[in-house]
Design an enzyme around this catalytic site. Structure first.
Site, mmCIF file in Angstrom:
data_model
loop_
_atom_site.group_PDB
_atom_site.id
_atom_site.type_symbol
_atom_site.label_atom_id
_atom_site.label_comp_id
_atom_site.label_asym_id
_atom_site.label_seq_id
_atom_site.Cartn_x
_atom_site.Cartn_y
_atom_site.Cartn_z
ATOM 1 N N ALA A 65 0.867 -1.178 0.000
ATOM 2 C CA ALA A 65 0.000 0.000 0.000
ATOM 3 C C ALA A 65 0.903 1.228 0.000
ATOM 4 C CB ALA A 65 -0.888 -0.021 1.227
ATOM 5 N N GLY A 109 0.662 -5.014 1.113
ATOM 6 C CA GLY A 109 -0.596 -5.039 0.376
ATOM 7 C C GLY A 109 -0.452 -5.646 -1.013
ATOM 8 N N GLU A 112 -0.773 -9.244 -0.471
ATOM 9 C CA GLU A 112 -2.178 -9.526 -0.133
ATOM 10 C C GLU A 112 -3.065 -9.467 -1.374
ATOM 11 O OE1 GLU A 112 -1.983 -6.464 3.000
ATOM 12 O OE2 GLU A 112 -2.883 -7.964 4.298
ATOM 13 N N GLU A 132 4.834 -5.339 6.834
ATOM 14 C CA GLU A 132 4.074 -4.256 7.484
ATOM 15 C C GLU A 132 4.597 -3.921 8.866
ATOM 16 O OE1 GLU A 132 2.670 -6.661 5.670
ATOM 17 O OE2 GLU A 132 0.846 -5.945 4.668
HETATM 18 C C1 HXC Z 1 5.078 4.225 -1.333
HETATM 19 C C2 HXC Z 1 6.936 3.222 -2.242
HETATM 20 C C3 HXC Z 1 6.572 1.984 -1.666
HETATM 21 C C4 HXC Z 1 5.368 1.933 -0.894
HETATM 22 C C5 HXC Z 1 8.401 1.711 -2.754
HETATM 23 N N1 HXC Z 1 8.061 3.007 -2.908
HETATM 24 N N2 HXC Z 1 7.512 1.067 -2.000
HETATM 25 N N3 HXC Z 1 6.186 4.327 -2.072
HETATM 26 N N4 HXC Z 1 4.663 3.069 -0.760
HETATM 27 N N5 HXC Z 1 4.908 0.804 -0.347
HETATM 28 C C6 HXC Z 1 8.772 4.038 -3.652
HETATM 29 C C7 HXC Z 1 10.000 4.518 -2.907
HETATM 30 O O1 HXC Z 1 9.648 5.476 -1.933
HETATM 31 C C8 HXC Z 1 10.810 5.110 -4.026
HETATM 32 O O2 HXC Z 1 10.297 6.370 -4.361
HETATM 33 C C9 HXC Z 1 10.509 4.176 -5.197
HETATM 34 O O3 HXC Z 1 9.290 3.505 -4.863
HETATM 35 C C10 HXC Z 1 11.577 3.138 -5.380
HETATM 36 O O4 HXC Z 1 11.785 2.489 -4.147
HETATM 37 P P1 HXC Z 1 13.219 2.313 -3.473
HETATM 38 O O5 HXC Z 1 12.985 2.059 -2.017
HETATM 39 O O6 HXC Z 1 14.125 3.423 -3.841
HETATM 40 O O7 HXC Z 1 13.725 0.994 -4.222
HETATM 41 P P2 HXC Z 1 14.665 -0.155 -3.676
HETATM 42 O O8 HXC Z 1 15.824 0.424 -2.917
HETATM 43 O O9 HXC Z 1 14.950 -1.024 -4.840
HETATM 44 O O10 HXC Z 1 13.784 -0.950 -2.607
HETATM 45 C C11 HXC Z 1 12.630 -1.616 -3.047
HETATM 46 C C12 HXC Z 1 11.795 -2.044 -1.811
HETATM 47 C C13 HXC Z 1 11.525 -0.814 -0.935
HETATM 48 C C14 HXC Z 1 12.546 -3.112 -1.015
HETATM 49 C C15 HXC Z 1 10.501 -2.662 -2.347
HETATM 50 O O11 HXC Z 1 11.017 0.226 -1.757
HETATM 51 C C16 HXC Z 1 10.568 -1.048 0.186
HETATM 52 O O12 HXC Z 1 10.922 -1.644 1.206
HETATM 53 N N6 HXC Z 1 9.325 -0.594 0.013
HETATM 54 C C17 HXC Z 1 8.316 -0.650 1.054
HETATM 55 C C18 HXC Z 1 7.783 -2.045 1.208
HETATM 56 C C19 HXC Z 1 6.739 -2.120 2.326
HETATM 57 O O13 HXC Z 1 7.037 -1.799 3.476
HETATM 58 N N7 HXC Z 1 5.554 -2.507 1.975
HETATM 59 C C20 HXC Z 1 4.435 -2.617 2.921
HETATM 60 C C21 HXC Z 1 3.745 -1.300 3.014
HETATM 61 S S1 HXC Z 1 2.479 -1.327 4.229
HETATM 62 P P3 HXC Z 1 11.266 7.644 -4.587
HETATM 63 O O14 HXC Z 1 10.309 8.773 -4.844
HETATM 64 O O15 HXC Z 1 12.102 7.777 -3.355
HETATM 65 O O16 HXC Z 1 12.082 7.261 -5.793
HETATM 66 C C22 HXC Z 1 1.227 -2.145 3.474
HETATM 67 C C23 HXC Z 1 -0.023 -2.272 4.302
HETATM 68 C C24 HXC Z 1 -1.061 -3.019 3.555
HETATM 69 O O17 HXC Z 1 1.313 -2.578 2.396
HETATM 70 C C25 HXC Z 1 -2.312 -3.071 4.343
HETATM 71 C C26 HXC Z 1 -3.506 -3.232 3.476
HETATM 72 C C27 HXC Z 1 -3.823 -2.047 2.687
#
Ligand code: HXC
Length: 258
Positions: A65, A109, A112, A132
């Site tokens: 998400a 998400g 999911e 998460e």
């Molecule tokens: C918003 C995101 C994002 C996310 C990545 N980006 N994941 N933006 N929400 N979930 C954005 C980054 O901010 C970045 O933007 C660009 O995508 C590239 O990501 P990087 O981090 O620079 O890439 P990399 O170093 O290759 O790492 C990839 C990654 C990492 C390992 C996937 O991005 C990451 O850990 N993302 C978050 C994963 C996460 O925590 N997901 C769960 C979210 S909570 P910029 O502008 O800086 O270039 C969730 C709750 C669900 O999902 C509940 C139900 C709805």
């Protein structure tokens, strides 16, 4: 159909929906989920479509998400707006088969959403996880419920509590995905599988999906009873007559429009 955050395409009887926010690794925000719901509803209602493929980019199915959108939400915002039920669960109401074709990250998400597809085909670069906990929340779109039902409690607890990411080979070994193919073959593999399904009688494919999903909602006895009723009702469909008579006549069945 034109969308901001999706690319949609129809190939024969297969609809392809591609999540398309590449700069944010397909982070799932409200607009994208609204659009996804709209596209899914339209393809589900279209009699020319027999199967839907949902995919992302080579780098990410979806990295979760949208954290940037969520970061300042309050409890009242999420409760009042019914986040995430409001626009994340349309996919669960789709009655035609939906194949998830996953390359790159399917996290939070994103994982999911993938698990809400009927089955998953993964590229060999796919990575799955429920991280998460690292951003201070629980999963909110079924991760704590669908993951243990799919891969068992121990593996699910491991992924959910440590936030570790697994690769495609491990995902296949534990039954999260049905097949793994080289990344460059992913779409072809998924579209071929979808075309195979779309060439079957759609009404029967829908019954099978309905029956399998019932297995997760009811007892074995009730589920088997439900299956039996569907089996019996299949004898009221033209697909059954065509399928069985084609077999006996040693010809290929013609299921078009059935
Ligand atoms: C918003 C995101 C994002 C996310 C990545 N980006 N994941 N933006 N929400 N979930 C954005 C980054 O901010 C970045 O933007 C660009 O995508 C590239 O990501 P990087 O981090 O620079 O890439 P990399 O170093 O290759 O790492 C990839 C990654 C990492 C390992 C996937 O991005 C990451 O850990 N993302 C978050 C994963 C996460 O925590 N997901 C769960 C979210 S909570 P910029 O502008 O800086 O270039 C969730 C709750 C669900 O999902 C509940 C139900 C709805």
């Amino acid at each position: 159909m034109q969308y901001e955050d999706l690319i949609v395409d129809v190939q024969g009887k297969v609809a392809l929906i591609r999540l398309n926010r590449p700069k944010a690794l397909n982070a799932l925000n409200d607009r994208m989920m609204d659009e996804l719901g709209d596209a899914l509803r339209k393809f589900d209602a279209d009699p020319a479509i027999g199967c839907i493929v949902l995919t992302g980019s080579e780098r990410a199915f979806a990295a979760g998400a949208d954290i940037a959108a969520m970061a300042d939400y309050t409890y009242v915002d999420t409760y009042r707006d019914n986040y995430i039920t409001r626009n994340w669960e349309h996919i669960l109401r789709v009655r035609k088969p939906v194949i998830g074709a996953v390359a790159g990250y399917a996290l939070g998400g994103g994982c999911e959403l993938a698990m809400m597809c009927d089955f998953l085909i993964a590229a060999d670069n796919a990575k799955f996880g429920q991280p998460e906990i690292k951003v201070g929340v629980t999963p909110g779109a079924g991760g704590t419920q669908r993951l243990p039902r799919t891969i068992g409690k121990s593996k699910a607890m491991d992924l959910l509590l440590t936030a570790r990411t697994i690769d495609a080979a491990e995902a296949e070994r534990i039954g999260l995905v049905s097949r793994v193919v080289p990344a460059e073959m992913l779409l072809e593999e998924a579209m071929t599988a979808a075309a195979t399904i779309a060439d079957m009688p759609t009404s029967v494919a829908m019954m099978i999906k309905d029956a399998v999903n019932r297995a997760f909602e009811t007892t074995l006895t009730e589920g088997v009873n439900y299956e039996r009723r569907l089996f019996q009702s299949a004898f009221g469909t033209p697909a059954q007559k065509e399928g069985m008579h084609a077999f006996l006549e040693k010809r290929l069945p013609k299921f078009d429009g059935l």
